[in-house]
Design a protein around this motif. Structure first.
Motif, short mmCIF file in Angstrom:
data_model
loop_
_atom_site.label_atom_id
_atom_site.label_comp_id
_atom_site.label_asym_id
_atom_site.label_seq_id
_atom_site.Cartn_x
_atom_site.Cartn_y
_atom_site.Cartn_z
N CYS A 54 2.14 -1.99 -59.69
CA CYS A 54 3.00 -2.70 -60.62
C CYS A 54 4.33 -3.06 -59.95
N TYR A 55 4.82 -4.25 -60.25
CA TYR A 55 6.10 -4.70 -59.67
C TYR A 55 7.25 -3.81 -60.12
N PHE A 56 7.13 -3.27 -61.31
CA PHE A 56 8.18 -2.42 -61.86
C PHE A 56 7.88 -0.96 -61.53
N PRO A 57 8.88 -0.18 -61.15
CA PRO A 57 8.63 1.20 -60.71
C PRO A 57 8.28 2.13 -61.87
N LEU A 58 7.00 2.44 -62.02
CA LEU A 58 6.53 3.31 -63.09
C LEU A 58 5.62 4.37 -62.48
N SER A 59 5.97 5.64 -62.67
CA SER A 59 5.11 6.71 -62.17
C SER A 59 3.94 6.91 -63.12
N ALA A 60 2.85 7.50 -62.62
CA ALA A 60 1.68 7.75 -63.46
C ALA A 60 2.02 8.64 -64.66
N PRO A 61 2.77 9.75 -64.48
CA PRO A 61 3.14 10.55 -65.66
C PRO A 61 3.95 9.76 -66.69
N MET A 62 4.78 8.83 -66.22
CA MET A 62 5.55 8.00 -67.14
C MET A 62 4.64 7.08 -67.94
N LEU A 88 5.65 14.10 -70.77
CA LEU A 88 5.03 14.52 -69.52
C LEU A 88 5.65 13.85 -68.30
N VAL A 89 6.78 13.19 -68.50
CA VAL A 89 7.38 12.38 -67.43
C VAL A 89 7.73 13.22 -66.21
N GLN A 90 8.22 14.43 -66.44
CA GLN A 90 8.66 15.28 -65.33
C GLN A 90 7.53 16.18 -64.80
N LYS A 91 6.31 15.92 -65.22
CA LYS A 91 5.17 16.68 -64.74
C LYS A 91 4.53 16.00 -63.53
N THR A 92 3.71 16.76 -62.81
CA THR A 92 2.89 16.13 -61.78
C THR A 92 1.80 15.32 -62.48
N GLU A 93 1.10 14.48 -61.74
CA GLU A 93 0.04 13.68 -62.35
C GLU A 93 -1.05 14.57 -62.94
N ALA A 94 -1.43 15.62 -62.22
CA ALA A 94 -2.47 16.53 -62.71
C ALA A 94 -2.02 17.22 -64.00
N GLU A 95 -0.77 17.67 -64.04
CA GLU A 95 -0.25 18.33 -65.24
C GLU A 95 -0.17 17.35 -66.41
N ALA A 96 0.22 16.11 -66.10
CA ALA A 96 0.31 15.09 -67.15
C ALA A 96 -1.07 14.81 -67.75
N LEU A 97 -2.08 14.76 -66.91
CA LEU A 97 -3.43 14.51 -67.39
C LEU A 97 -3.94 15.68 -68.24
N GLN A 98 -3.59 16.90 -67.85
CA GLN A 98 -3.96 18.06 -68.66
C GLN A 98 -3.30 18.00 -70.04
N GLY A 99 -2.03 17.63 -70.04
CA GLY A 99 -1.31 17.50 -71.31
C GLY A 99 -1.89 16.39 -72.17
N ALA A 100 -2.28 15.28 -71.53
CA ALA A 100 -2.88 14.17 -72.27
C ALA A 100 -4.22 14.59 -72.87
#
Length: 459
Positions: A54-62, A88-100
């Motif tokens: 993405c042209y705009f800076p977006l992390s996976a957890p975001m 879940l923004v401040q989580k790692t991607e794996a942690e964010a997926l667990q939360g999701a």
């Protein structure tokens, strides 16, 4: 003795029923787990691609956090006792997926909530992608399948492009099309197609609604600028596929009407002009009214027919990559003394690339006239399991069945200005022939044109 046997039989039957019930529960639990796994995988694939390209800076957890939040904010789920969307923004991607996963599992069991986890995940992505920028979209598996089926079915349209603004769609008919002849005017608001409301639908889905067997009618409800609505029955065009362009002879010259840009456009147009003995014409009109774009390279190829080697056609800027300048490479083969380019509010994207390249490079011969163009100056990838977004060796894909249309860059004309969100003014009426507005984005404005890298936690 018979009483004892009957008692044992009833116990055996009860045991079998309990075992069957437990087995069914286990099977249901496994099915639920598979649904959740599929939902989380869809979130993971799309969030990872958005983070990467993405042209705009977006992390996976975001992306995951904001998508889940859209389920409630967009009214996809509703109720008084809904669990809050997790941050879940401040989580790692794996942690964010667990939360999701945990959140989707909870939502799927709410009373009255009928969407499955995968349907919730796709609805969340579809709602959030619309918020990233005006052009990023996620088509759910169901909608993508419906669009693919309609595209594979023979049919025709009415000669009109649609442009979206804030969830509403506006009509831009091609000149002399059945849409124009039926009374649709540029800028008319589309309300419904055959009684189905169009607001917040995707433009690809709406195209399938309008398309149908040649010669049949489709009913469009439109709203004029005065607020008055009309229901127009329109007979679809006779041909199955309207041509991308056509050439018409005019007094003292030739008219090139371009409905859409396709790859290989330059060679096709030149060959068509050759067959009409019009390659040396002194006067040429290029009609781009209602042309919403198409292939970027098609526009580059067409402009290159008129430009000399070294002429800057367009510069593409993507996050994490150096600016990529595309120039004309071969001597011009078309050299009309006067080139008039027709534009309107429906002229967009690749059409704007062509206009800017011509007016900025040969202003003494090329001039644009009409009204200000739409203003779409972004580069996009269409990513799915059938049509992978690919540039060189950089390949990204999603396999869940949905389709992600992602903004990956911005486009700038010669001189470093972009028409994105501002449009191009007609050079014949603009002060000093300047086609860019005062608030046009500059490639040198690093705050706007060069997004910062994504900052993320490491798993």
């Amino acid at each position: 003795m018979s009483g004892s046997n009957g008692h044992r039989s009833r116990r055996m039957l009860a045991t079998m029923l309990v075992c069957a019930l437990l087995s069914a529960r286990a099977a249901n639990a496994q099915a639920d787990d598979r649904e959740l796994d599929a939902a989380v995988e869809t979130l993971r694939e799309c969030a990872s691609v958005i983070e990467k390209r993405c042209y705009f800076p977006l992390s996976a957890p975001m992306v995951i956090t904001r998508s889940l939040a859209e389920l409630q904010q967009s009214g996809i789920i509703s109720g008084t006792d809904l669990p809050p969307a997790p941050d879940l923004v401040q989580k790692t991607e794996a942690e964010a997926l667990q939360g999701a996963r945990a959140h989707l599992a909870l939502l799927a069991t709410l009373p009255g909530q009928r969407l499955s986890p995968i349907e919730l995940a796709e609805a969340a992505l579809a709602a959030y992608c619309r918020k990233i920028d005006p052009y990023t979209r996620y088509e759910t598996t169901e909608d993508a399948a419906r669009i693919d089926k309609a595209r594979a079915t023979a049919g025709s349209g009415i000669g009109m492009s649609l442009k979206e603004r804030d969830g509403a769609y506006y009509c831009y008919p091609y000149p002399d099309s059945v849409a124009a002849l039926s009374g649709i005017r540029p800028g008319d608001k589309l309300i419904s197609v055959d009684g189905r409301a169009v607001k917040n639908q995707s433009v690809d889905l709406l195209a399938t609604w309008i398309k149908g067997p040649p010669g049949t009618d489709v009913k469009l409800r439109i709203e004029k600028s005065t607020g008055r609505q009309q229901l127009l029955p329109i007979t679809r065009e006779a041909g199955l596929q309207s041509p991308a362009f056509k050439i018409e002879k005019d007094t003292g010259g030739v008219v090139l009407r371009v409905r859409r840009f396709e790859y290989g456009m330059g060679e096709k147009v030149y060959q068509a002009l050759q067959s009409e003995n019009q390659t040396t014409t002194r006067l040429m009109t290029v009609d781009l009214r209602g042309n919403q774009g198409g292939s970027l390279m098609g526009a580059v190829e067409l402009a290159a027919l008129f430009l000399e080697p070294g002429a800057e056609i367009v510069t593409i800027l993507e996050r994490g990559f150096p600016a990529r300048k595309i120039e004309a490479e071969k001597p011009a083969v078309l050299k009309p003394a006067q080139i008039s380019i027709l534009q309107d509010e429906g002229t967009a994207s690749a059409s704007e690339v062509f206009i800017a390249a011509m007016v900025m490079n040969i202003p003494d011969r090329a001039a644009s006239q009409g009204s200000k163009t739409y203003g779409k100056g972004v580069l996009q990838l269409v990513i799915s399991d059938k049509n992978n977004g690919q540039e060189g060796t950089d390949i990204v894909t999603i396999k869940g069945g949905g389709v992600l249309t992602l903004t990956t860059g911005m486009i700038f004309a010669k001189g470093g200005l972009s028409w994105n969100e501002t449009g191009l003014l007609p050079s014949t009426t603009a002060a000093g022939g300047k086609i860019f507005t005062a608030n046009a984005i500059s490639i040198n404005n690093t705050t706007v044109s060069r997004p910062k890298p994504v900052v993320k936690l490491v798993d």
